[in-house]
Scaffold this active site. Structure first.
Site, PDB file in Angstrom:
ATOM      1  N   CYS A 289       0.842  -1.170   0.006  1.00  0.00           N
ATOM      2  CA  CYS A 289       0.187  -0.016   0.063  1.00  0.00           C
ATOM      3  C   CYS A 289       1.032   1.405   0.127  1.00  0.00           C
ATOM      4  O   CYS A 289       1.595   1.380   1.117  1.00  0.00           O
ATOM      5  CB  CYS A 289      -1.057  -0.041   1.251  1.00  0.00           C
ATOM      6  SG  CYS A 289      -1.923   1.625   1.172  1.00  0.00           S
TER       7      CYS A 289
ATOM      8  N   HIS B 264       4.180  -6.528  -7.033  1.00  0.00           N
ATOM      9  CA  HIS B 264       3.599  -5.448  -7.665  1.00  0.00           C
ATOM     10  C   HIS B 264       4.775  -4.831  -8.520  1.00  0.00           C
ATOM     11  O   HIS B 264       5.717  -4.249  -7.760  1.00  0.00           O
ATOM     12  CB  HIS B 264       2.807  -4.360  -6.936  1.00  0.00           C
ATOM     13  CG  HIS B 264       1.994  -3.614  -7.788  1.00  0.00           C
ATOM     14  ND1 HIS B 264       1.103  -2.584  -7.136  1.00  0.00           N
ATOM     15  CD2 HIS B 264       2.268  -3.121  -9.077  1.00  0.00           C
ATOM     16  CE1 HIS B 264       0.632  -1.839  -8.185  1.00  0.00           C
ATOM     17  NE2 HIS B 264       1.241  -2.109  -9.255  1.00  0.00           N
TER      18      HIS B 264
ATOM     19  N   ASN C 294       1.731  -8.499 -10.232  1.00  0.00           N
ATOM     20  CA  ASN C 294       0.549  -7.512 -10.232  1.00  0.00           C
ATOM     21  C   ASN C 294       0.946  -6.416 -11.041  1.00  0.00           C
ATOM     22  O   ASN C 294       2.063  -6.054 -10.960  1.00  0.00           O
ATOM     23  CB  ASN C 294       0.222  -7.135  -8.970  1.00  0.00           C
ATOM     24  CG  ASN C 294      -0.730  -6.282  -8.714  1.00  0.00           C
ATOM     25  OD1 ASN C 294      -0.838  -5.404  -7.841  1.00  0.00           O
ATOM     26  ND2 ASN C 294      -1.797  -6.168  -9.516  1.00  0.00           N
ATOM     27  N   GLY C 295       0.168  -5.882 -12.019  1.00  0.00           N
ATOM     28  CA  GLY C 295       0.512  -4.760 -12.482  1.00  0.00           C
ATOM     29  C   GLY C 295       0.225  -4.772 -14.103  1.00  0.00           C
ATOM     30  O   GLY C 295       0.833  -5.909 -14.598  1.00  0.00           O
TER      31      GLY C 295
ATOM     32  N   ALA D 255      -6.170  -5.509  -9.965  1.00  0.00           N
ATOM     33  CA  ALA D 255      -6.778  -4.715  -8.901  1.00  0.00           C
ATOM     34  C   ALA D 255      -7.670  -3.437  -9.695  1.00  0.00           C
ATOM     35  O   ALA D 255      -8.950  -3.623  -9.989  1.00  0.00           O
ATOM     36  CB  ALA D 255      -5.751  -3.885  -8.217  1.00  0.00           C
TER      37      ALA D 255
END
Length: 384
Positions: free
Chosen positions: A27, A94, A127-128, A151
């Site tokens: 985060c 990520h 992720n990404g 996401a």
């Protein structure tokens, strides 16, 4: 979290009701900076290792983690290997740094993800850059990971995994049906509907204003009928060559009409892709600028009218007494000092007491340390 014992205590509450406990070290938001968790722990490797190691030893279910990368690929690889040694059973990476957010989001680095995949042995997700359904296979092929996490794209196009780009109003109709059935809270419903209509509203700002004024889920359902009618009319009348986004950094970018679900690029602007649509683009840009000006003027007038009513009608004046220290803000009846929050903070800290209403706990060493850290961060930001 940033306290090994505290996160273990929380994890113990759910270990019998889940398949794993995940530590989110990715985060990048300001709230994570202030609370010293998420991606802002990535410089404290010793703390991360203690957290994961404790969870791995004490929980009946596996512990997993999600991280962001560093600018330096070798440091990123060593970071991932440390997490693996600590006992992480599955790692999601990520491919962006913690500074890559908001308007600076940019493109995730699949090469760094690939380097980590080649260096660790535990299962790994990437992720990404998952914008379309085929990107899942592209990512797995490029990086060698075992799976892919998505996401934000799901928020703008919930039909991502079908490979389709349905009209936005069709997806909103389905979502509202589910939201009503399960009594989803108003603020969440409104947020999701805004995400789905994001690009549509960039062109049809008049429809955005309809949704912005709603006060309940029932109001959203009523507003949906007007928004739906407006976009259906556009899809039948507006030149479909008109596009909202033009992206050169994405090799498989698709130019789509603004009334269908599609991924959102923060670096976008209203863009016509051929010369015959240039007049329409110019017209829309001018229309949006005029509407922004009109909204600002309307807001200014509302404030002026409210101020005038307070002068002519004392009953309309502020119901709460002013803060006894600054006289600018209303005093809080629940504050132990009967002050506003900015004035309560220094008084409570000086007395080494606590004001639960304003979240000031100066009798707690951890709170003091966090407060001082936040103060230093704000000072550095101002100086910069």
């Amino acid at each position: 979290a940033n306290d090994p014992d505290m996160i273990l205590k929380a994890a113990k509450l759910v270990e019998d009701q889940c398949d794993a406990v995940d530590l989110n070290l990715g985060c990048p938001q300001g709230i994570a900076r202030r609370g010293h968790y998420g991606a802002f722990l990535q410089d404290d490797w010793d703390l991360i290792e203690r957290i994961i190691s404790l969870l791995h030893k004490e929980l009946a279910v596996p512990v997993t983690a999600k991280i962001r990368v560093f600018d330096d690929v070798e440091r990123t690889v060593q970071y991932a290997k440390m997490i693996e040694r600590a006992g992480c059973q599955l790692l999601t990476v990520h491919g962006r740094t913690r500074e890559m957010k908001g308007p600076h989001t940019g493109i995730a680095d699949w090469d760094k993800i690939k380097a980590i995949r080649e260096a660790i042995k535990i299962p790994m997700f990437a992720n990404g850059n998952i914008l379309y359904s085929e990107d899942v296979e592209r990512c797995i092929k490029h990086t060698g990971v075992d799976g892919v996490m998505t996401a934000e794209t799901n928020l703008f196009n919930p039909a991502l995994f079908t490979g389709l780009h349905p009209p936005t109003w069709e997806v909103v109709d389905k979502y509202l049906e589910i939201a009503l059935r399960y009594k989803t809270g108003f603020i969440y419903v409104k947020g999701h509907v805004f995400k789905i209509y994001n690009l549509s509203f960039q062109v049809r700002t008049d429809l955005r204003d309809i949704l912005a004024s709603v006060k309940s889920v029932e109001d959203i359902v009523a507003a949906q009928q007007k928004i739906k009618a407006g976009l259906i009319s556009d899809s039948e009348a507006v030149d479909p060559v008109l596009r909202v986004q033009e992206v050169t950094t994405c090799e498989n970018f698709r130019s789509l009409p603004y009334w269908v679900c599609q991924p959102y690029f923060r670096s976008t602007r209203l863009e016509a892709l051929s010369s015959d649509t240039l007049p329409r683009e110019t017209e829309l840009q001018q229309q949006r600028a005029l509407e922004r000006k009109q909204r600002k003027e309307a807001k200014r007038q509302r404030k002026a009218d409210a101020a005038a009513r307070c002068v002519t009608n004392p009953a309309k004046r502020r119901k709460y007494p002013n803060c006894g220290t600054c006289s600018r803000n209303p005093a809080s009846a629940k504050c132990i000092h009967q002050l506003c929050k900015p004035c309560c903070l220094p008084v409570t800290v000086e007395q080494k007491g606590r004001c639960e209403h304003h979240g000031v706990f100066s009798d707690n060493e951890k709170w003091i340390a966090r407060h001082l850290n936040n103060t230093r961060t704000q000072t550095e930001r101002v100086e910069t």
